[in-house]
Design a protein around this motif. Structure first.
Motif, short mmCIF file in Angstrom:
data_model
loop_
_atom_site.label_atom_id
_atom_site.label_comp_id
_atom_site.label_asym_id
_atom_site.label_seq_id
_atom_site.Cartn_x
_atom_site.Cartn_y
_atom_site.Cartn_z
N HIS A 1 47.71 34.63 56.17
CA HIS A 1 47.45 35.91 55.49
C HIS A 1 48.20 37.04 56.17
O HIS A 1 47.81 37.50 57.25
CB HIS A 1 45.96 36.23 55.44
CG HIS A 1 45.66 37.43 54.58
ND1 HIS A 1 45.82 37.41 53.22
CD2 HIS A 1 45.26 38.68 54.90
CE1 HIS A 1 45.50 38.60 52.72
NE2 HIS A 1 45.17 39.39 53.72
N HIS B 1 50.42 40.74 55.08
CA HIS B 1 51.09 41.66 54.17
C HIS B 1 52.36 42.12 54.87
O HIS B 1 52.40 43.20 55.48
CB HIS B 1 50.19 42.85 53.85
CG HIS B 1 48.84 42.45 53.30
ND1 HIS B 1 48.69 41.90 52.05
CD2 HIS B 1 47.60 42.46 53.86
CE1 HIS B 1 47.40 41.63 51.84
NE2 HIS B 1 46.72 41.95 52.93
N HIS C 1 41.81 38.26 48.36
CA HIS C 1 40.82 38.91 49.24
C HIS C 1 39.44 38.68 48.62
O HIS C 1 39.28 38.81 47.41
CB HIS C 1 41.06 40.42 49.30
CG HIS C 1 42.34 40.80 50.00
ND1 HIS C 1 43.28 41.62 49.44
CD2 HIS C 1 42.81 40.48 51.22
CE1 HIS C 1 44.28 41.80 50.29
NE2 HIS C 1 44.03 41.11 51.38
N HIS D 1 39.00 36.44 54.16
CA HIS D 1 37.88 37.19 54.76
C HIS D 1 36.52 36.50 54.51
O HIS D 1 36.00 35.84 55.39
CB HIS D 1 37.82 38.66 54.28
CG HIS D 1 39.07 39.43 54.49
ND1 HIS D 1 39.77 39.39 55.68
CD2 HIS D 1 39.78 40.25 53.66
CE1 HIS D 1 40.84 40.18 55.58
NE2 HIS D 1 40.86 40.69 54.37
N ASP E 1 47.25 39.40 59.01
CA ASP E 1 46.93 40.44 58.03
C ASP E 1 47.92 41.60 58.03
O ASP E 1 48.86 41.58 57.25
CB ASP E 1 45.48 40.92 58.21
CG ASP E 1 44.87 41.46 56.91
OD1 ASP E 1 45.63 41.65 55.95
OD2 ASP E 1 43.65 41.70 56.85
ZN LIG Z 1 44.80 41.36 53.46
#
Ligand SMILES: [Zn+2]
Length: 469
Positions: free
Chosen positions: A64, A66, A221, A250, A301
């Motif tokens: 995960h 971005h 998410h 998450h 993340d």
């Molecule tokens: Zn994220």
């Protein structure tokens, strides 16, 4: 002659259930594939890399990230989830142009490779036009990393978005699937990142079905704060839409039943300990997910707030899990979650979670050669008494000496190869400057926060996590 490498004399962590770790062994690579593994392989006609004193293991898999936020590094070091949403999703994302995404993804993927991450799931939810998607994809490809380019269906926040409707974004994903990303043999493959499920369920369902029609992995998410009413997992379960192709992210507020539903469906979870703990999403649920049989993995993340390497994520995930159990149960007789187990979450289990278990995630003949060499002779790893534990608890990105992706060295003896790092840095700084200038400077980043908080409290049916326990 085929391209053959013999990696000789390393201590080998296979991370594979069928092949034991070797205190000293060799790996033969032919045309990008692991051809043999064992002590004292006798091979002619190959290039040899002597790895005496080094640790050889599969590359890490970040499930995960971005990557597009690389130019925003550390801007959000003190941000809560509301600050993050106001600054990044509302304010900064619309200010990214295609060239900024290219610079971000190239630099971010190189940063990952440099830290031993050979595969990443790029949750790309900053796509405002076909040019944005093409540029983000090109950044990953030019870095030489293996990746799922998880096309974000979230709407662009820019008023003049070239992809203003859900249908236009799904059509754009189809364009990629039928052109540049039609093959699943490429290093970079297509995935789909769903819009967060604050949108109507009908829209979420349409996004899910679109991804299934394209035949690509899905990520979303999920339950990062308490949800009123049925959770997205319950809604998906009710319609038979869960499956092994779904990677949830998450799930800090997911009840046990939801975790069991994920496990029963063969789906997976990405825990991102650093953002979850910082931003008020609740505690990472590594132990709870594993106890419920969920295939569990780890992600970095966002480097807009935190670190971009999985050594940090592994250590945080392990120790916060232990701290929670110890706080609940008092002085422990034994620690339930073992360090060595955590190493599997970023290798073998992560590969399975994103549908790449047959290609990567362990050292096993027949798999692609996605490998890293760690300086086990560095002071911080000497003596190497328990190698798996040392990787999780003591190693850092600076110990990553060499990195190979599908048989090609992308980092060798401490240096990234075939890349003009000065030009990468220049592009990244230009992207940072351009994006901040378009929003009126860094002082404006939280200007939408109060407005967003009002909407959050009253209009969305969601409440932020107030008591993170
Ligand atoms: Zn994220």
């Amino acid at each position: 002659m085929s391209d053959r490498w013999l990696l000789r004399g390393a201590q080998i962590l296979t991370c594979d259930p069928d092949f034991a770790d070797l205190p000293r062994g060799d790996v033969l690579i032919e045309d990008g594939v692991i051809a043999a593994l064992g002590p004292d392989l006798r091979v002619d006609n190959c290039r040899i890399l002597e790895l005496d004193g080094k640790l050889l293991m599969p590359g890490f898999i970040d499930t995960h990230r971005h990557t597009w936020q690389t130019p925003l590094r550390a801007l959000g070091g003190d941000w809560t989830i509301m600050d993050y949403l106001a600054a990044v999703r509302v304010k900064l994302a619309p200010a990214f142009q295609a060239r900024d995404l290219y610079a971000a993804n190239l630099a971010g993927a190189l940063e990952a490779l440099d830290a031993g991450i050979t595969t990443l799931v790029d949750y790309s939810h900053c796509i405002d036009s076909p040019e944005h998607a093409d540029a983000a994809l090109a950044g990953l490809e030019d870095a030489g990393i293996r990746a799922l380019f998880s096309y974000g269906y979230a709407p662009g926040a820019r008023e003049s978005s070239a992809l203003p409707t859900p249908a236009s974004r799904m059509e754009e994903a189809r364009r990629l699937r039928t052109t540049r990303l039609s093959s699943d043999d490429r290093l970079v493959r297509l995935g789909i990142a769903l819009t967060e499920m604050q949108i109507p369920w009908e829209s979420s369902r349409a996004e899910l079905l679109s991804a299934r029609e394209l035949g690509v992995p899905i990520t979303l998410h999920c339950s990062a704060w308490p949800v009123q009413g049925p959770s997205e997992i319950q809604k998906m379960a009710a319609e038979g839409l869960l499956g092994p192709d779904v990677l949830f992210v998450h799930c800090t507020w997911s009840p046990e039943e939801d975790l069991k539903r994920i496990a029963d469906s063969g789906g997976s979870l990405s825990v991102t300990p650093e953002t979850e703990m910082q931003m008020g999403m609740g505690f990472p649920i590594t132990g709870r997910a594993l106890r419920n049989g969920v295939r569990t993995t780890l992600g970095c993340d966002v480097v807009s707030s935190n670190g971009g390497d999985l050594f940090t994520a592994m250590r945080l995930a392990l120790q916060v899990e232990r701290a929670q159990v110890n706080a609940r149960e008092g002085l422990p007789r034994a620690l339930e979650l073992k360090a060595a187990r955590v190493l599997e979450l970023v290798t073998r289990d992560a590969a399975e979670a994103i549908g790449l278990g047959r290609r990567t995630g362990s050292i096993r003949p027949g798999k692609d050669a996605d490998l890293i060499v760690l300086a086990a002779d560095a002071l911080n790893m000497t003596p190497l008494n328990r190698p798996r534990d040392a990787v999780v608890l003591q190693a850092h990105a600076g110990n990553v000496e060499s990195v190979m992706v599908r048989g090609r060295w992308v980092k060798h003896r401490g240096a990234l190869l075939d890349v003009d790092l000065a030009a990468v840095r220049r592009r990244l700084l230009e992207a940072r400057d351009a994006v901040l200038e378009r929003v009126g400077g860094s002082a404006t980043l939280l200007s939408e926060r109060e407005e967003l908080t009002k909407h959050w409290d009253t209009g969305s049916g969601l409440t932020p996590a107030k008591d993170a326990r």
